[in-house]
Design an enzyme around this catalytic site. Structure first.
Site, PDB file in Angstrom:
ATOM      1  N   GLU A 401     -12.594 -51.874  36.151  1.00 10.53           N
ATOM      2  CA  GLU A 401     -11.192 -51.464  36.079  1.00 10.53           C
ATOM      3  C   GLU A 401     -10.596 -51.141  37.445  1.00 10.53           C
ATOM      4  OE1 GLU A 401     -11.402 -48.224  33.349  1.00 10.53           O
ATOM      5  OE2 GLU A 401     -11.141 -49.507  31.584  1.00 10.53           O
ATOM      6  N   GLU A 432     -34.784 -50.325  30.014  1.00  9.99           N
ATOM      7  CA  GLU A 432     -34.676 -49.081  30.780  1.00  9.99           C
ATOM      8  C   GLU A 432     -36.026 -48.617  31.324  1.00  9.99           C
ATOM      9  OE1 GLU A 432     -34.927 -45.249  28.053  1.00  9.99           O
ATOM     10  OE2 GLU A 432     -33.214 -46.483  27.482  1.00  9.99           O
TER      11      GLU A 432
END
Length: 617
Positions: A401, A432
């Site tokens: 963004e 992970e």
């Protein structure tokens, strides 16, 4: 136990009382209270209140104890702040910190740790019922605007209403109470301003309860009836708590209002009926008892879920995933799946609402990070977000963004996530735990000494993130570790450790909830504040925004008109001449220069509109 040093604290809205029990004797201190742990800057407010009371007891900055045990207001409303408070207090005072609600310590003091129903009445009012199996129920405690029936505030308010009614000649007025109110505040016409103008109006109103008591003892019937009504209201609350637990428990009236005299206690006892007993000790005694228990035989099972215990210089006792606050389960939600949809939504949003308060306690730490990040980016560095699962997805959102919002190069802020971009749409199970992948991600991005790497992990122990931070630090990059637990493992691998302790989730272990909200808010603030420091804004306006569509071009026109005061037509012409650069258009109009000269001014001033406008021609 005889050689132990136990610091017990009773911290309420009205005041803070403290005792140190040590081999050399007992010290006592007191000071002002606090709004509550959930209040603005609650952690630091509590720390300050304890420190002031400790100084009053003659304790210095070098004094240490074996355990600090605190009963404090706002404990239940600020679950996300408990670990952080415990960690800070442990660092200052002791290796073990016991935190509980002030009503819990009042209960322990009243029943010496045994079962019963305590009606804690002071400025506020709340009842806690607790049986030997650990079943508990809390009633009232809603605060002076919504509850606290029978409290000191309720008594003071009723007394003031009677005083004001007397002045206005309305029914229910009391000359005795009007006289006492005037003696305290002067002309009663000024009372509303005194109450509403105070930072803590409930305290001001509750202070009048003493005058209401004096008037009742002097024979004023209206004042006497106020106390009788208070006793009945407190009894109703206590009985509701006992009924919720479903056991015939003894009931005790405790707290600051318990010493108000026979009018209140007799009214309370009559309304409760059988089973009323005098409190064994005070809330301060209860705090001391909890401290002794944690050092001795241990906390009884029926009390454990009502406490937060932080050990070993602030790290929670024990180790492993099951001990992490983010993996805990809230015992008050064991019936969550049986509740109405509206109740579920209330629980979710009430929990989420605690996150901004937790972040506000870390403003100084995050501000330091922002300033260092801005310096590195201004010097040509880049910033990388590293995460797995929810943190990784949020990293992509924030990084993605920034170019349209602030006109940045997409390379300036990037996301490196476990499992890569495919993990955005579908969870990459096991990614992970791939430490090697974390290191490779940093090496492949060619992270260098001028860059910044921000690791995001709710648990604070994600191998992918920790490995990435280790690799980044080895290359001289600035490293930041953001986690959701106190004493997180990742903190040891970062130049800056940001621990936002959000506590157990509504759905145990689902860290996309509160922990995820904390990560989103942290990233929003980190990137936005950094862009502000880099001159990407002018006041509240995103003047580096890329006007790439019809909506954004209209937004650019509005910004130029608001900043410069020109017409919409003039703004549009200036933007067209500036190739739709809002910055260039603003400087062109306000400095009365050509677009080329405006660009030059901006380049000479690191892209800052304000600096370009203020520099001498």
């Amino acid at each position: 136990m005889s050689n132990a040093r136990v610091l017990a604290v009773d911290l309420g809205k009205t005041g803070c009382r403290l005792t140190l029990h040590a081999p050399e004797g007992v010290r006592e201190g007191e000071g002002p209270g606090v709004v509550g742990l959930a209040g603005v800057d609650g952690v630091r407010q509590v720390e300050s209140a304890v420190e002031r009371a400790a100084r009053d007891a003659g304790l210095g900055s070098d004094d240490r104890v074996d355990v600090v045990s605190i009963g404090l207001v706002g404990y239940h409303a600020a679950a996300s702040l408990r670990e952080e408070l415990g960690r800070r207090l442990a660092r200052r005072w002791a290796g073990i910190v016991v935190l509980a609600s002030d009503v819990t310590t009042t209960h322990v003091g009243a029943f010496d740790g045994g079962p019963g129903v305590v009606m804690a009445a002071g400025t506020g009012a709340v009842a806690l019922a607790l049986d030997e199996d650990g079943r508990s129920a809390i009633r009232d405690g809603w605060g002076f605007l919504l509850g606290d029936d029978g409290s000191g505030y309720a008594v003071g308010r009723a007394g003031l209403r009677a005083a004001l009614s007397q002045v206005e000649g309305r029914a229910g007025g009391s000359a005795a109470l009007a006289e006492k109110a005037q003696a305290r505040w002067g002309e009663l016409v000024s009372v509303p301003a005194v109450v509403h103008g105070d930072e803590h109006p409930a305290r001001v109103v509750a202070s009048f309860a003493r005058d209401v008591l004096a008037a009742a003892q002097e024979g004023d019937e209206i004042a006497r009836q106020i106390w009788i009504d208070a006793g009945r209201a407190l009894a109703e609350t206590a009985l509701a708590a006992r009924e919720a637990v479903g056991a015939e428990l003894p009931v005790s009236l405790a707290g600051g209002l318990a010493g108000a005299g026979e009018i209140l206690t007799e009214s309370f006892a009559a309304a409760v009926g059988s089973g009323v007993q005098a409190a064994v000790g005070s809330s301060l005694d209860g705090a001391r008892r909890l401290g002794e228990l944690v050092l001795g035989d241990g906390i009884p099972t029926h009390l454990r879920e009502l406490l937060t215990v932080v050990e070993s210089a602030g790290a929670p006792a024990g180790s492993g995933l099951g001990r992490l606050a983010t993996e805990g389960a809230r015992e008050d939600l064991l019936d969550l799946d049986q509740r109405s949809t509206a109740d579920v939504l209330r629980e979710l949003w009430t929990a989420e609402a605690t996150v901004p308060t937790a972040l506000l306690t870390l403003v100084p730490e995050v501000a330091e990070v922002v300033d260092e990040v801005a310096d590195r980016l201004a010097a040509g560095g880049r910033m990388f977000y590293v995460g797995a699962g929810t943190p990784g997805r949020l990293a992509y959102v924030d990084a993605g963004e920034l170019p349209p919002t602030f006109g940045t190069d997409p390379e300036l802020v990037q996301a490196l996530t476990a499992g890569g971009t495919k993990a955005l749409l579908r969870a990459a199970e096991g990614a992970e735990d791939d430490a090697d992948a974390g290191e490779r991600a940093v090496l492949d991005a060619d992270v260098g000494a001028g860059d910044v790497v921000v690791g995001l992990t709710a648990s604070g122990r994600t191998p992918f993130v920790i490995s990435a931070l280790q690799a980044a630090k080895a290359r001289g990059a600035l490293t930041v570790g953001m986690s959701g637990n106190a004493g997180a493992e990742v903190s040891g691998f970062a130049d800056h450790a940001i621990e936002v302790v959000t506590g157990p989730e509504v759905i145990s272990g689902s860290t996309r909830l509160m922990a995820g909200t904390a990560q989103k808010l942290f990233l929003n603030a980190l990137s936005t504040a950094t862009m502000i420091r880099l001159g990407k804004t002018y006041g509240p306006y995103m003047v580096d925004m890329r006007a790439t569509n019809h909506k954004l071009r209209h937004r650019a026109i509005r910004m130029v008109t608001r900043v410069t005061g020109c017409s919409a037509d003039e703004a549009e012409r200036a933007l067209e001449q500036a190739d739709w650069s809002t910055k260039v258009a603003i400087v062109t109009l306000l400095r009365s220069v050509s677009p080329a000269d405006a660009r030059g001014l901006l380049e000479d001033n690191r892209g800052s509109v304000r600096a370009a406008l203020e520099v001498e021609a």
